[in-house]
Write an enzyme that holds these catalytic residues in place. Structure first.
Site, PDB file in Angstrom:
ATOM      1  CE  LYS A  50      -3.541  -2.631  -0.232  1.00 52.70           C
ATOM      2  NZ  LYS A  50      -3.068  -3.935   0.189  1.00 52.70           N
ATOM      3  CE1 TYR A 264      -9.159 -10.203   2.175  1.00 53.84           C
ATOM      4  CE2 TYR A 264     -10.387 -10.034   4.231  1.00 53.84           C
ATOM      5  CZ  TYR A 264      -9.354  -9.620   3.415  1.00 53.84           C
ATOM      6  OH  TYR A 264      -8.508  -8.636   3.840  1.00 53.84           O
ATOM      7  CE1 TYR A 290      -5.677  -8.846   0.302  1.00 55.51           C
ATOM      8  CE2 TYR A 290      -4.901  -8.662   2.558  1.00 55.51           C
ATOM      9  CZ  TYR A 290      -5.826  -8.355   1.583  1.00 55.51           C
ATOM     10  OH  TYR A 290      -6.898  -7.565   1.889  1.00 55.51           O
TER      11      TYR A 290
HETATM   12  C1  PLP Z   1      -3.843  -5.189  -0.030  1.00 59.28           C
HETATM   13  C2  PLP Z   1      -2.898  -6.316  -0.084  1.00 59.28           C
HETATM   14  C3  PLP Z   1      -2.779  -7.112  -1.242  1.00 59.28           C
HETATM   15  C4  PLP Z   1      -3.675  -6.974  -2.426  1.00 59.28           C
HETATM   16  O1  PLP Z   1      -3.417  -5.845  -3.194  1.00 59.28           O
HETATM   17  P1  PLP Z   1      -4.644  -5.206  -3.971  1.00 59.28           P
HETATM   18  O2  PLP Z   1      -4.057  -4.038  -4.647  1.00 59.28           O
HETATM   19  O3  PLP Z   1      -5.662  -4.878  -2.937  1.00 59.28           O
HETATM   20  O4  PLP Z   1      -5.160  -6.226  -4.925  1.00 59.28           O
HETATM   21  C5  PLP Z   1      -1.821  -8.098  -1.266  1.00 59.28           C
HETATM   22  N1  PLP Z   1      -1.031  -8.330  -0.207  1.00 59.28           N
HETATM   23  C6  PLP Z   1      -1.121  -7.604   0.921  1.00 59.28           C
HETATM   24  C7  PLP Z   1      -0.216  -7.939   2.037  1.00 59.28           C
HETATM   25  C8  PLP Z   1      -2.057  -6.576   1.028  1.00 59.28           C
HETATM   26  O5  PLP Z   1      -2.147  -5.891   2.163  1.00 59.28           O
END
Ligand code: PLP
Length: 332
Positions: A50, A264, A290
């Site tokens: 992010k 999720y 993720y």
């Molecule tokens: C938000 C996030 C993602 C996914 O990225 P997006 O742009 O939301 O698809 C992947 N890995 C981590 C650790 C995240 O925090």
């Protein structure tokens, strides 16, 4: 695509490393060579993807005169942690709306990112049920703060709008420059696909520069066709935003949804295996929501001979390891 015209806050302090993962590759039979783009090492409290998006989003907020940032995410949101962290550094107030996507999952004294929200001094958190209209919820909080005289700026979930996704167009450009300097050829790239800004930005960056590196997204929540539609829509808008010529073909967007498991943020056996294997071969920490599921996808694709033997595959490590500490039982 010249990105220099967009305001940014210069959060990056240089490129993140592209590391070979030889022991991990060997543990998977040595069929392909895995490389890892270490966006888990980005600056910002505890790192993660992010930061690239917020570099542009917070610059836009500051340019528009905001003193207060409002954003949203799941109860263990890395995006909320990083938005709050950068807001703190910028001297901006930050308010969070947390979506309890799994009923009963919010614990006021919870560990992981939730713990960090408190340490970083979040101004307020509001927890809403899964499936709430998050934009409407953020608007409500913004209205209240405006009456109190605040100049608010709303960053959507995951900072996945065209402004945020521009950070990942820049990341693709950064990767291509690194490959040039390191004399490294990458045949395929694998990325997590969630709120879609990361996946969309990388595809725009790769396609828009004719890099010839196919990108596969590993879903963390949605079914394949729905996610591909969301990524394509955002990629098309982002391509326009950054001035890419021509259209972005839908065929550039590929998602795999076989590694989401029950839903999720809910653990899977393959995620646990991926987190442990990368930790025990390369000392790199993934996360349960993720990057762990995305790596489970890459492992399975390698085992099923999805890639040509001897290929170089680049995995985008998007960070998230603080969430591991909210999943202690899963790893016992
Ligand atoms: C938000 C996030 C993602 C996914 O990225 P997006 O742009 O939301 O698809 C992947 N890995 C981590 C650790 C995240 O925090």
């Amino acid at each position: 695509m010249d990105l220099s015209k967009f305001p940014k806050r210069n959060y990056l302090q240089g490129p993140t490393p592209i590391e070979a993962a030889p022991a991990f590759s060997r543990a998977l039979g040595g069929k392909v060579n895995v490389f890892i783009k270490r966006d888990d090492l980005l600056p910002g409290c505890a790192g993660g993807n992010k930061t690239r998006k917020l570099d542009f989003c917070i610059a836009d907020a500051i340019e528009k005169g905001a003193d207060t940032i409002i954003t949203c995410g799941a109860v263990q949101s890395n995006h909320c942690r990083l938005t709050l962290a950068w807001a703190v550094k910028e001297g901006l107030d930050c308010h969070l709306i947390l979506e309890e996507r799994v009923a009963g999952s919010y614990k006021p004294a919870g560990s992981g990112n939730n713990f960090l929200f408190n340490i970083l001094g979040v101004k307020s958190t509001k927890v809403v049920p899964g499936g709430s209209d998050m934009l409407a919820e953020m608007d409500k909080v913004a209205e209240q703060l405006k009456t109190a005289g605040k100049k608010t700026y709303i960053i959507p979930g995951g900072a996945s709008n065209t402004i945020g996704a521009t950070g990942y167009v820049a990341c693709a450009q950064e990767i291509l420059q690194q490959l040039f300097e390191q004399d490294l050829k990458i045949d395929h790239m694998v990325v997590p696909s969630g709120s879609a800004g990361t996946h969309a930005g990388i595809v725009v960056g790769m396609y828009g520069t004719s890099a010839g590196i196919p990108v596969s997204g590993i879903n963390v929540s949605r079914p394949k066709d729905i996610q591909e539609g969301i990524v394509h829509k955002l990629a098309t808008e982002t391509a326009k935003h950054v001035g890419m010529r021509g259209d972005l073909p839908a065929s550039e967007i590929t998602c795999f949804d076989n590694y989401v498991g029950p839903g999720y943020s809910l653990p899977t056996e393959s995620m646990i295996e991926a987190v442990k294997l990368l930790a025990q071969t390369e000392s790199i920490l993934l996360d349960p929501v993720y990057s762990g599921k995305a790596m489970a996808g890459l492992i399975d694709l390698i085992r099923n001979d999805h890639f040509e033997p001897g290929s170089n595959v680049l995995f985008l490590h998007t960070g998230g390891s603080p969430a591991l500490y909210a999943y202690l039982d899963t790893f016992q």
